[in-house]
Write an enzyme that holds these catalytic residues in place. Structure first.
Site, PDB file in Angstrom:
ATOM      1  CB  SER A 176      43.429  51.115  35.200  1.00 15.58           C
ATOM      2  OG  SER A 176      42.478  50.002  35.376  1.00 15.58           O
ATOM      3  CE1 TYR A 203      47.068  52.075  40.197  1.00 13.29           C
ATOM      4  CE2 TYR A 203      44.518  51.093  39.949  1.00 13.29           C
ATOM      5  CZ  TYR A 203      45.884  51.471  39.559  1.00 13.29           C
ATOM      6  OH  TYR A 203      46.358  50.710  37.523  1.00 13.29           O
ATOM      7  CE  LYS A 253      47.595  53.263  36.928  1.00 11.29           C
ATOM      8  NZ  LYS A 253      49.011  53.968  36.120  1.00 11.29           N
TER       9      LYS A 253
HETATM   10  P1  NAD Z   1      53.829  46.336  39.087  1.00  8.04           P
HETATM   11  O1  NAD Z   1      53.625  46.739  41.058  1.00  8.04           O
HETATM   12  O2  NAD Z   1      54.133  44.674  39.474  1.00  8.04           O
HETATM   13  O3  NAD Z   1      55.150  46.739  38.038  1.00  8.04           O
HETATM   14  C1  NAD Z   1      55.533  48.310  38.704  1.00  8.04           C
HETATM   15  C2  NAD Z   1      56.727  48.563  38.962  1.00  8.04           C
HETATM   16  O4  NAD Z   1      57.386  49.635  38.935  1.00  8.04           O
HETATM   17  C3  NAD Z   1      57.380  47.553  40.424  1.00  8.04           C
HETATM   18  O5  NAD Z   1      58.735  46.790  39.918  1.00  8.04           O
HETATM   19  C4  NAD Z   1      57.874  48.282  41.497  1.00  8.04           C
HETATM   20  O6  NAD Z   1      58.811  48.635  41.946  1.00  8.04           O
HETATM   21  C5  NAD Z   1      58.206  49.719  40.552  1.00  8.04           C
HETATM   22  N1  NAD Z   1      58.140  50.880  40.921  1.00  8.04           N
HETATM   23  C6  NAD Z   1      57.365  51.337  41.428  1.00  8.04           C
HETATM   24  N2  NAD Z   1      57.154  52.887  41.061  1.00  8.04           N
HETATM   25  C7  NAD Z   1      58.605  53.567  40.837  1.00  8.04           C
HETATM   26  C8  NAD Z   1      59.005  54.807  41.085  1.00  8.04           C
HETATM   27  N3  NAD Z   1      58.539  55.617  41.316  1.00  8.04           N
HETATM   28  N4  NAD Z   1      60.436  54.464  40.419  1.00  8.04           N
HETATM   29  C9  NAD Z   1      60.393  53.010  39.759  1.00  8.04           C
HETATM   30  N5  NAD Z   1      60.044  52.228  39.515  1.00  8.04           N
HETATM   31  C10 NAD Z   1      58.967  52.626  39.767  1.00  8.04           C
HETATM   32  O7  NAD Z   1      52.687  46.164  38.958  1.00  8.04           O
HETATM   33  P2  NAD Z   1      52.211  45.676  37.654  1.00  8.04           P
HETATM   34  O8  NAD Z   1      50.967  45.118  37.602  1.00  8.04           O
HETATM   35  O9  NAD Z   1      53.118  45.330  36.429  1.00  8.04           O
HETATM   36  O10 NAD Z   1      51.466  47.245  36.443  1.00  8.04           O
HETATM   37  C11 NAD Z   1      52.434  48.098  35.370  1.00  8.04           C
HETATM   38  C12 NAD Z   1      51.775  49.061  35.338  1.00  8.04           C
HETATM   39  O11 NAD Z   1      50.409  49.112  35.095  1.00  8.04           O
HETATM   40  C13 NAD Z   1      50.765  49.981  36.583  1.00  8.04           C
HETATM   41  O12 NAD Z   1      51.272  51.545  36.210  1.00  8.04           O
HETATM   42  C14 NAD Z   1      49.260  49.590  36.724  1.00  8.04           C
HETATM   43  O13 NAD Z   1      48.607  50.343  37.709  1.00  8.04           O
HETATM   44  C15 NAD Z   1      49.454  49.602  35.149  1.00  8.04           C
HETATM   45  N6  NAD Z   1      47.730  48.071  35.735  1.00  8.04           N
HETATM   46  C16 NAD Z   1      47.726  47.492  36.446  1.00  8.04           C
HETATM   47  C17 NAD Z   1      47.007  46.450  36.010  1.00  8.04           C
HETATM   48  C18 NAD Z   1      46.843  45.292  37.220  1.00  8.04           C
HETATM   49  O14 NAD Z   1      46.131  44.055  37.155  1.00  8.04           O
HETATM   50  N7  NAD Z   1      48.128  45.074  36.889  1.00  8.04           N
HETATM   51  C19 NAD Z   1      46.045  46.753  35.569  1.00  8.04           C
HETATM   52  C20 NAD Z   1      45.831  48.025  34.965  1.00  8.04           C
HETATM   53  C21 NAD Z   1      46.205  48.427  34.895  1.00  8.04           C
HETATM   54  C1  UD1 Z   2      41.095  45.634  40.558  1.00  7.87           C
HETATM   55  C2  UD1 Z   2      41.652  47.142  40.747  1.00  7.87           C
HETATM   56  C3  UD1 Z   2      41.073  48.015  39.781  1.00  7.87           C
HETATM   57  C4  UD1 Z   2      42.214  47.672  38.572  1.00  7.87           C
HETATM   58  C5  UD1 Z   2      41.603  46.235  37.795  1.00  7.87           C
HETATM   59  C6  UD1 Z   2      42.732  45.363  37.319  1.00  7.87           C
HETATM   60  C7  UD1 Z   2      40.340  47.361  43.152  1.00  7.87           C
HETATM   61  C8  UD1 Z   2      39.161  47.237  43.591  1.00  7.87           C
HETATM   62  N1  UD1 Z   2      40.538  47.966  41.642  1.00  7.87           N
HETATM   63  O1  UD1 Z   2      39.666  45.403  39.735  1.00  7.87           O
HETATM   64  O2  UD1 Z   2      41.667  49.268  39.678  1.00  7.87           O
HETATM   65  O3  UD1 Z   2      42.089  48.314  37.113  1.00  7.87           O
HETATM   66  O4  UD1 Z   2      42.062  45.325  38.962  1.00  7.87           O
HETATM   67  O5  UD1 Z   2      43.568  44.619  37.403  1.00  7.87           O
HETATM   68  O6  UD1 Z   2      41.771  46.098  43.574  1.00  7.87           O
HETATM   69  N2  UD1 Z   2      37.815  38.577  43.483  1.00  7.87           N
HETATM   70  C9  UD1 Z   2      36.979  38.060  44.832  1.00  7.87           C
HETATM   71  N3  UD1 Z   2      38.020  37.346  46.093  1.00  7.87           N
HETATM   72  C10 UD1 Z   2      39.255  37.745  45.911  1.00  7.87           C
HETATM   73  C11 UD1 Z   2      40.295  38.805  45.662  1.00  7.87           C
HETATM   74  C12 UD1 Z   2      38.975  38.979  43.984  1.00  7.87           C
HETATM   75  O7  UD1 Z   2      36.086  36.933  44.732  1.00  7.87           O
HETATM   76  O8  UD1 Z   2      40.012  37.244  46.651  1.00  7.87           O
HETATM   77  C13 UD1 Z   2      36.972  38.661  43.023  1.00  7.87           C
HETATM   78  C14 UD1 Z   2      36.589  40.779  43.404  1.00  7.87           C
HETATM   79  O9  UD1 Z   2      34.880  40.612  43.197  1.00  7.87           O
HETATM   80  C15 UD1 Z   2      36.642  41.132  41.181  1.00  7.87           C
HETATM   81  C16 UD1 Z   2      37.399  39.754  40.628  1.00  7.87           C
HETATM   82  O10 UD1 Z   2      37.009  38.795  41.405  1.00  7.87           O
HETATM   83  O11 UD1 Z   2      34.429  40.971  41.113  1.00  7.87           O
HETATM   84  C17 UD1 Z   2      38.159  40.338  40.233  1.00  7.87           C
HETATM   85  O12 UD1 Z   2      38.857  41.433  41.395  1.00  7.87           O
HETATM   86  P1  UD1 Z   2      40.578  41.882  41.647  1.00  7.87           P
HETATM   87  O13 UD1 Z   2      41.514  40.660  40.550  1.00  7.87           O
HETATM   88  O14 UD1 Z   2      40.662  42.701  42.204  1.00  7.87           O
HETATM   89  O15 UD1 Z   2      40.921  42.675  40.009  1.00  7.87           O
HETATM   90  P2  UD1 Z   2      39.575  44.146  40.061  1.00  7.87           P
HETATM   91  O16 UD1 Z   2      37.818  43.998  41.317  1.00  7.87           O
HETATM   92  O17 UD1 Z   2      38.497  43.997  38.805  1.00  7.87           O
END
Ligand code: NAD
Ligand code: UD1
Length: 344
Positions: free
Chosen positions: A127, A154, A158
């Site tokens: 991330s 969290y 990472k």
């Molecule tokens: P998500 O929660 O939708 O998907 C993760 C999935 O993993 C879920 O379905 C959950 O049930 C499963 N899971 C968790 N722990 C498990 C375990 N021990 N064994 C088997 N299954 C397990 O999340 P996502 O948004 O799809 O994110 C996927 C990956 O990307 C994560 O590692 C997250 O940290 C990373 N990531 C997400 C974002 C974001 O904003 N969505 C941003 C940066 C990084």
């Molecule tokens: C979140 C995670 C970060 C992750 C990133 C990518 C947090 C603190 N950080 O960051 O670890 O890598 O997602 O998915 O959650 N906002 C509002 N109102 C709301 C929700 C959000 O104003 O109800 C604003 C936030 O202040 C931010 C932006 O929208 O400025 C995006 O927020 P969000 O979607 O939570 O993502 P990040 O804060 O970038």
């Protein structure tokens, strides 16, 4: 020649489900694993409806070594693992750090152990949070920018996972790894059959927006309007989940096909475009022609001011670019919410 198989952990999750669709479209066999700790089995029906086939799937916990050993035994053609499975709620990680360290690190250790034993490759979901608050002169942020002390447990998982993978590549000569640092994934598959489904009150911006437009939440609170940005709201790099999914296919392709690729590499996955919260809200209203009540409130603790990616490396080396227009992305997010809520 038979198709290579990719193991997708966290297969029923938001990014995992979209990535499975792109992998199958690109000609890979897949097998998924998920313990449904943050997803529902019905996601697999959505994937099946898009692909007109059910993917092989194991319900299980990646932290359970016996489960992972059996999976790799049962599918002895796995060539790479894309490791999505992790807990990802930043606020919860502050309250329950042990839960985060246990799940996110144990699951990765099992993936590494199996990959080393079987000589297979790993793509890891990292991330942009590893960069913390970037110095303004480092924007857009490239992969060479320094990682900063993590803002949350969290974020620290990472960083630890990246470090574990780096040390493992040094120790195990047959291991190949790609670290993908995502910026802010948003949107849903154009079919509206899969999308983001947060449990409870959404923490992330776009699900909060779509739920507000759907009437589930009374209004969106914009966190802070006095940031040192042009309109006073925070700036992020919002990337379409289907574009992000394609980057995983490109990363797997490279590890499996390019013998000269370094054994570990890292890529920023973003659009290269910074968008403020207010700009995103305005765009959502204008594209979808819906009412979206919002007001400003205090800054959210731990929020960084601004970050957006320099995605040049991914474009040059993976041949990948996030090119879906914002309008289309915001439409997909709204279509998905309407489908889930049965709104016409
Ligand atoms: P998500 O929660 O939708 O998907 C993760 C999935 O993993 C879920 O379905 C959950 O049930 C499963 N899971 C968790 N722990 C498990 C375990 N021990 N064994 C088997 N299954 C397990 O999340 P996502 O948004 O799809 O994110 C996927 C990956 O990307 C994560 O590692 C997250 O940290 C990373 N990531 C997400 C974002 C974001 O904003 N969505 C941003 C940066 C990084
Ligand atoms: C979140 C995670 C970060 C992750 C990133 C990518 C947090 C603190 N950080 O960051 O670890 O890598 O997602 O998915 O959650 N906002 C509002 N109102 C709301 C929700 C959000 O104003 O109800 C604003 C936030 O202040 C931010 C932006 O929208 O400025 C995006 O927020 P969000 O979607 O939570 O993502 P990040 O804060 O970038």
């Amino acid at each position: 020649m038979s198709k290579a198989r990719v193991l997708v952990t966290g297969a029923a999750g938001y990014i995992g489900s979209h990535t499975i669709v792109e992998l199958v479209k690109a000609g890979y066999n897949v097998v998924g694993i998920d313990n449904f700790s943050n997803s529902k089995p019905s996601v697999l029906d959505g994937i099946a409806a898009i692909l007109s086939e059910r993917i092989p799937f194991v319900e299980g916990d990646c932290c359970d070594t016996a489960t992972m050993e059996k999976l790799f035994r049962d599918y002895d053609d796995i060539a790479a693992t894309i490791h999505f499975a992790a807990h990802k709620a930043v606020g919860e990680s502050v309250r329950e750090p042990v839960k985060y360290f246990r799940n996110n690190i144990s699951s990765l250790l099992n993936v590494v152990q199996m990959s080393v034993a079987k000589g297979t490759s790993i793509v890891f979901s990292s991330s942009c949070t590893v960069y913390g608050e970037p110095d303004p002169e480092n924007l857009p942020i490239s992969e060479t920018a320094p990682r900063k002390s993590a803002e949350s447990p969290y974020g620290r998982t990472k960083q630890f996972c990246e470090d574990i993978l780096e040390d493992s590549v040094k120790a195990y000569p047959n291991l190949k790894v790609t670290l993908l640092r995502y910026f802010n994934p948003i949107g849903a598959h154009p079919s509206a059959l899969i999308g983001e489904m947060p449990g409870g009150v959404p923490e992330n911006l776009v699900p909060y927006i779509t739920q507000t437009a759907a009437g589930i939440r009374s209004e969106l609170k914009i966190f802070g309007k006095d940031y040192p940005t042009p309109d006073g709201t925070c700036i992020r790099d919002y990337i379409y989940v289907c574009d992000l999914a394609r980057a995983h296919v490109a990363a797997v392709d490279r590890m499996l096909k390019d013998k000269d690729a370094p054994r570990i590499d890292v890529f920023n996955l973003g659009t290269g475009r910074g968008l403020s919260v207010k700009e995103l809200v305005d765009a959502f209203i204008s594209v979808n022609k819906v009412a979206l009540p919002f007001s400003y409130t205090d800054r959210r603790n731990g929020d960084i001011v601004q970050v957006w990616a320099d995605p040049t490396k991914a474009e040059k080396i993976l041949g990948w670019k996030a090119d879906t227009p914002l309008d289309q992305i915001l439409k997909s997010a709204w279509e998905w919410e309407k489908k889930v809520r049965n709104i016409q």
